[in-house]
Design an enzyme around this catalytic site. Structure first.
Site, PDB file in Angstrom:
ATOM      1  CD  GLU A 152       5.245  -0.890   5.766  1.00 48.68           C
ATOM      2  OE1 GLU A 152       5.135  -1.402   6.846  1.00 48.68           O
ATOM      3  OE2 GLU A 152       4.732  -1.852   4.815  1.00 48.68           O
ATOM      4  CG  ASP A 197      -1.839   5.078   1.762  1.00 50.27           C
ATOM      5  OD1 ASP A 197      -2.882   5.049   1.400  1.00 50.27           O
ATOM      6  OD2 ASP A 197      -1.280   4.456   3.181  1.00 50.27           O
ATOM      7  CG  HIS A 220       1.490   0.399   8.326  1.00 46.27           C
ATOM      8  ND1 HIS A 220       1.816  -0.813   8.197  1.00 46.27           N
ATOM      9  CD2 HIS A 220       0.593   1.319   7.367  1.00 46.27           C
ATOM     10  CE1 HIS A 220       0.499  -0.644   7.651  1.00 46.27           C
ATOM     11  NE2 HIS A 220      -0.177   0.132   6.949  1.00 46.27           N
ATOM     12  CG  ASP A 234       4.106  -2.815   9.982  1.00 44.62           C
ATOM     13  OD1 ASP A 234       2.671  -1.538  10.289  1.00 44.62           O
ATOM     14  OD2 ASP A 234       4.775  -2.395   9.241  1.00 44.62           O
TER      15      ASP A 234
HETATM   16  C1  GLP Z   1      -2.991  -0.236   4.692  1.00 49.76           C
HETATM   17  C2  GLP Z   1      -2.732   1.930   4.512  1.00 49.76           C
HETATM   18  C3  GLP Z   1      -3.285   2.406   5.793  1.00 49.76           C
HETATM   19  C4  GLP Z   1      -4.061   1.584   6.786  1.00 49.76           C
HETATM   20  C5  GLP Z   1      -3.874   0.285   7.001  1.00 49.76           C
HETATM   21  C6  GLP Z   1      -4.517  -0.679   8.063  1.00 49.76           C
HETATM   22  O1  GLP Z   1      -1.884   0.111   5.166  1.00 49.76           O
HETATM   23  N1  GLP Z   1      -2.518   2.289   3.762  1.00 49.76           N
HETATM   24  O2  GLP Z   1      -3.723   3.543   5.782  1.00 49.76           O
HETATM   25  O3  GLP Z   1      -4.869   2.635   8.186  1.00 49.76           O
HETATM   26  O4  GLP Z   1      -3.487  -0.415   5.661  1.00 49.76           O
HETATM   27  O5  GLP Z   1      -5.306  -0.631   7.515  1.00 49.76           O
HETATM   28  P1  GLP Z   1      -6.727  -2.018   8.175  1.00 49.76           P
HETATM   29  O6  GLP Z   1      -7.563  -0.652   8.705  1.00 49.76           O
HETATM   30  O7  GLP Z   1      -7.109  -2.871   7.662  1.00 49.76           O
HETATM   31  O8  GLP Z   1      -6.287  -2.267   9.330  1.00 49.76           O
END
Ligand code: GLP
Length: 256
Positions: free
Chosen positions: A138, A62, A133, A131
């Site tokens: 989302e 992404d 995702h 959440d």
């Molecule tokens: C972002 C990214 C996701 C990731 C999520 C969780 O939203 N787009 O790919 O999995 O954050 O991030 P973290 O690993 O920092 O908790």
């Protein structure tokens, strides 16, 4: 789904990624704080054990819309800073959705076409948002969605403000993300989750119904998904005894 509960998620994840790298496969990479330790372990193996990524190509999950590529928090820069610049993968073969495109609606379809033209993603690394995702899909995302423009959930904006000097106003509102349908086409999905903050989302992912309100639950539909957890992230799972037993008695697997 294979559930692995371990003190060293980064070692298990790096072992899996290493087997694909040694075969010169196409890797799907993820950003966020969770995979950072795994990337550090892969960089260590590259430097100390000669693990090479020279035959691999990579696609990122992404990207924020509207951040210049050279912005420190663009995922284009983040993946280079945290991983790919430190290994021998060809930089031209590290692709990401074009968040600078003047037409983000077609940018998603072009990205899916690029993945298809490369023969698809063999191993997709994933984190999970608090959440539920994955990528930036989302809650409410179509389970069949393709790479596309999405608006971020306010919770994700709050979660990610820490990367923007704690200022929610600096977090872009829009992103391009591989869709859930796109992610499901990868040959193998590898999701890592650590810490108590992910417990609820992990329980919904593994033991809840397949539902758009927990986008990560689509992993239940994939024939080859591995979920690597630390004890804190796994603490809400009811079926832990079976996951440990199944892993200890795992039949040998042929190939990937
Ligand atoms: C972002 C990214 C996701 C990731 C999520 C969780 O939203 N787009 O790919 O999995 O954050 O991030 P973290 O690993 O920092 O908790």
């Amino acid at each position: 789904m294979e559930i692995v509960i371990t003190d060293r998620p980064e070692v298990i994840a790096a072992d899996i990624i290493e087997s694909y790298a040694r075969a010169g496969k196409t890797l799907g990479l993820a950003t966020g704080s969770t995979p950072v330790k795994t990337y550090q372990e892969l960089i260590r193996r590259h430097r100390e054990e000669g693990l090479s990524f020279a035959e691999c190509r990579a696609f990122l999950l992404d990207e924020y819309v509207g951040l210049p590529r050279e912005h420190e928090q663009s995922y284009y820069r983040t993946i280079r800073r945290e991983f790919t610049d430190a290994v021998d993968i060809d930089d031209a073969l590290v692709a990401s959705p074009d968040g600078t495109s003047t037409d983000p609606l077609t940018a998603g379809a072009s990205y899916d076409a690029a993945i298809r033209n490369a023969g698809g993603i063999d191993l997709q690394l994933l984190g999970i948002g608090s959440d539920g995702h994955i990528g930036f899909n989302e809650p409410g995302s179509s389970l069949a969605s393709r790479t596309r423009l999405k608006t971020l959930h306010p919770q994700t904006i709050r979660d990610n403000a820490r990367f923007f000097d704690g200022d929610e106003d600096q977090v872009p509102r829009h992103v391009l993300t591989q869709g859930l349908g796109t992610i499901l086409e990868a040959g193998h999905l590898l999701l890592i989750a650590t810490g108590a903050g992910k417990q609820e989302a992990v329980t919904a992912l593994v033991e809840g119904p397949v539902a758009a309100w927990c986008p990560a639950s689509v992993l239940q539909l994939h024939p080859h998904a591995t979920v690597v957890l630390d004890a804190a992230a796994a603490a809400g799972l009811k079926n832990r005894e079976y996951y440990r037993f199944a892993l200890a008695n795992k039949p040998a697997r042929q190939g990937f």
